[in-house]
Write an enzyme that holds these catalytic residues in place. Sequence first.
Site, mmCIF file in Angstrom:
data_model
loop_
_atom_site.group_PDB
_atom_site.id
_atom_site.type_symbol
_atom_site.label_atom_id
_atom_site.label_comp_id
_atom_site.label_asym_id
_atom_site.label_seq_id
_atom_site.Cartn_x
_atom_site.Cartn_y
_atom_site.Cartn_z
ATOM 1 N N TYR A 1 0.658 -1.192 -0.075
ATOM 2 C CA TYR A 1 0.050 0.150 -0.038
ATOM 3 C C TYR A 1 0.759 1.231 -0.085
ATOM 4 O O TYR A 1 0.287 2.388 -0.307
ATOM 5 C CB TYR A 1 -0.899 -0.240 1.116
ATOM 6 C CG TYR A 1 -1.937 -1.083 0.953
ATOM 7 C CD1 TYR A 1 -3.036 -0.882 0.037
ATOM 8 C CD2 TYR A 1 -2.032 -2.147 1.800
ATOM 9 C CE1 TYR A 1 -3.960 -1.925 0.064
ATOM 10 C CE2 TYR A 1 -2.843 -3.384 1.741
ATOM 11 C CZ TYR A 1 -4.210 -3.365 0.805
ATOM 12 O OH TYR A 1 -5.068 -4.073 0.565
ATOM 13 N N PHE B 1 -10.351 -4.154 11.690
ATOM 14 C CA PHE B 1 -11.427 -4.183 10.544
ATOM 15 C C PHE B 1 -10.794 -4.816 9.170
ATOM 16 O O PHE B 1 -9.582 -4.981 8.860
ATOM 17 C CB PHE B 1 -12.118 -3.105 10.434
ATOM 18 C CG PHE B 1 -11.022 -1.757 9.771
ATOM 19 C CD1 PHE B 1 -10.769 -1.547 8.650
ATOM 20 C CD2 PHE B 1 -10.339 -1.083 10.848
ATOM 21 C CE1 PHE B 1 -9.876 -0.365 8.472
ATOM 22 C CE2 PHE B 1 -9.618 -0.046 10.903
ATOM 23 C CZ PHE B 1 -9.396 0.160 9.292
HETATM 24 C C1 LIG Z 1 -2.512 -7.421 -2.719
HETATM 25 C C2 LIG Z 1 -3.535 -7.596 -4.283
HETATM 26 C C3 LIG Z 1 -4.904 -6.966 -4.084
HETATM 27 C C4 LIG Z 1 -2.993 -6.863 -5.353
HETATM 28 O O1 LIG Z 1 -3.675 -6.828 -6.614
HETATM 29 P P1 LIG Z 1 -2.907 -6.569 -7.934
HETATM 30 O O2 LIG Z 1 -4.010 -6.546 -8.823
HETATM 31 O O3 LIG Z 1 -2.096 -7.651 -8.177
HETATM 32 O O4 LIG Z 1 -2.156 -5.187 -7.738
HETATM 33 P P2 LIG Z 1 -1.416 -4.366 -9.094
HETATM 34 O O5 LIG Z 1 -1.320 -5.353 -10.050
HETATM 35 O O6 LIG Z 1 -2.355 -3.259 -9.210
HETATM 36 O O7 LIG Z 1 -0.097 -3.917 -8.244
HETATM 37 C C5 LIG Z 1 0.338 -2.565 -8.486
HETATM 38 C C6 LIG Z 1 1.800 -2.731 -8.009
HETATM 39 O O8 LIG Z 1 1.964 -3.238 -6.542
HETATM 40 C C7 LIG Z 1 2.642 -4.572 -6.691
HETATM 41 N N1 LIG Z 1 2.050 -5.482 -5.524
HETATM 42 C C8 LIG Z 1 0.838 -5.764 -5.527
HETATM 43 N N2 LIG Z 1 0.655 -6.787 -4.815
HETATM 44 C C9 LIG Z 1 1.969 -7.184 -4.124
HETATM 45 C C10 LIG Z 1 2.293 -7.858 -3.340
HETATM 46 N N3 LIG Z 1 1.437 -8.675 -2.463
HETATM 47 N N4 LIG Z 1 3.498 -8.059 -2.782
HETATM 48 C C11 LIG Z 1 4.494 -7.276 -3.832
HETATM 49 N N5 LIG Z 1 3.949 -6.276 -4.543
HETATM 50 C C12 LIG Z 1 2.696 -6.137 -4.953
HETATM 51 C C13 LIG Z 1 2.737 -5.236 -7.932
HETATM 52 O O9 LIG Z 1 3.753 -5.869 -8.398
HETATM 53 C C14 LIG Z 1 2.706 -3.697 -8.762
HETATM 54 O O10 LIG Z 1 3.956 -2.950 -8.643
HETATM 55 P P3 LIG Z 1 4.626 -2.334 -9.935
HETATM 56 O O11 LIG Z 1 3.522 -1.101 -10.119
HETATM 57 O O12 LIG Z 1 5.848 -2.031 -9.824
HETATM 58 O O13 LIG Z 1 4.457 -3.095 -11.432
HETATM 59 C C15 LIG Z 1 -3.770 -9.086 -4.751
HETATM 60 O O14 LIG Z 1 -2.557 -9.544 -4.793
HETATM 61 C C16 LIG Z 1 -4.494 -10.137 -3.715
HETATM 62 O O15 LIG Z 1 -5.614 -9.937 -3.736
HETATM 63 N N6 LIG Z 1 -3.809 -10.659 -2.732
HETATM 64 C C17 LIG Z 1 -4.603 -11.632 -1.665
HETATM 65 C C18 LIG Z 1 -5.425 -10.955 -1.144
HETATM 66 C C19 LIG Z 1 -4.877 -9.887 -0.173
HETATM 67 O O16 LIG Z 1 -3.669 -9.799 0.329
HETATM 68 N N7 LIG Z 1 -5.712 -8.885 -0.039
HETATM 69 C C20 LIG Z 1 -5.306 -7.580 0.545
HETATM 70 C C21 LIG Z 1 -5.850 -7.384 1.901
HETATM 71 S S1 LIG Z 1 -5.312 -6.110 2.864
#
Ligand SMILES: CC(C)(COP(=O)(O)OP(=O)(O)OC[C@H]1O[C@@H](n2cnc3c(N)ncnc32)[C@H](O)[C@@H]1OP(=O)(O)O)[C@@H](O)C(=O)NCCC(=O)NCCS
Length: 414
Positions: free
Chosen positions: A134, A414
């Site tokens: 984030y 939350f």
């Molecule tokens: C975390 C999550 C929502 C990210 O969604 P996503 O669509 O893959 O994210 P994006 O493609 O928009 O990523 C944007 C950037 O963040 C990075 N990033 C996203 N998630 C990441 C992670 N878990 N670890 C490391 N880097 C991450 C991407 O590599 C990308 O980097 P870049 O801009 O340098 O290429 C997804 O991986 C997910 O659903 N994870 C499991 C559930 C979870 O953890 N939810 C969050 C709850 S707080």
Amino acid sequence: MLAIPGEDATVTDHDIRVLDDSQYRAAHTLFRGTLHHPPAPDEMWKFVRGSYEPGRTLGAFVDDEMVGTVQAFPSRMAVPGGAVVPHAAVSRVGVRADWTRRGVLSALQRAQLRSFAESGDVVASLRASESAIYGRYGYGTATRYRFWKVDRRRAAPRSRIAGRVRLVDGEAGEQVARALFEELSPGRAGTIARWPGWWDVNIRRRAAEENFKVAVRSPGAGAPDDGYLMYKVTPGAHGSSEDKPTTLEVLDLWARTPEAWADLWLFALGVDLVGRITALGRPLDEPLPWLLGDPRACEVTAEEDETWLRLVDVPAALGARTYREGAPVVLGVRDAYLPENTASYRVSADGVSRVPDAPELVLDVDVLAAAYLGDVSFSTLATTRRLDVVEAGALARADALFAVTEIPWCGSYF
Ligand SMILES: CC(C)(COP(=O)(O)OP(=O)(O)OC[C@H]1O[C@@H](n2cnc3c(N)ncnc32)[C@H](O)[C@@H]1OP(=O)(O)O)[C@@H](O)C(=O)NCCC(=O)NCCS
């Protein structure tokens, strides 16, 4: 509409939509799937459903199919000095495994941050599943919490309950707890208002399944209540040398006075047959060891980031908190997602204003969020190369202005 980067860009687009009532359950199922949980059974959904409020859940769609979702609950947050600002509590963030790392979350974040700015939220916050996610969207770690484990049989409390602690059963217990919570939070910097769905999901649903107890404290018979403890006991072996001790989990403990705080802990320490007490998400300055005859009976099992804070409206957020006396400082703030925040701000004990001046410290908005509630100093952030120092003397001035007397804490998961 947002084109997906990479080879698929010409094949599919995804768009971000505000979800309606007919889509909440699918969004919830999608989110739970990203955490590797099965869909919520009907029994659970009946408690969860009400926490989906109109206009607050977004979905990302590809070819009309939902592939990602985010949500925000309406809340308020206390900031240093005691002011309370509109706060969006972000949760249920997930992107389906076959669509990750293609910009779906970034598109959801962009839309969500814009909607917060338009609806007047001054700050947003979330709990992060992973710390790498984030920062890029402007969220910084602004509070931390700790987890306790207490060997109850060794604890030997130094004092006895001074007031009156009584158990209040069922819904009445929740009502007393809720009224006290609403009086106490938002209060300390970082504490927030809980929304009705928070109680449904975290207390009502779990109380129905897990045998919660509510202990309420007052200074004496007839005096107003001044604190509560919500807890749950999981029976294990009741003997003294136990592999699987009977465990009391402190789920929620809020007190108006130090006397109430001590009495509620003393009550927990006095519950018979319990071998171990655990407490999650407690403030860093909770003085539990000092209550015990054997301070080593309690152990901090984890200390972790709690609030990931986003300053949505930087001038409003900076203007809402108070500052210590001292010479002013000019902060140069950069915000890639909400560029209207990018500016120089002159911060002083008399207030904050946007100025044309050259900045003395330059930092991204996530770094400012980390320092905002006072949990980390500008000097620490400079030492760790999280901000650029243009004018060396500015660091000490910023530290002095932003210093707080009480460590910030949220206390609501939350
Ligand atoms: C975390 C999550 C929502 C990210 O969604 P996503 O669509 O893959 O994210 P994006 O493609 O928009 O990523 C944007 C950037 O963040 C990075 N990033 C996203 N998630 C990441 C992670 N878990 N670890 C490391 N880097 C991450 C991407 O590599 C990308 O980097 P870049 O801009 O340098 O290429 C997804 O991986 C997910 O659903 N994870 C499991 C559930 C979870 O953890 N939810 C969050 C709850 S707080």
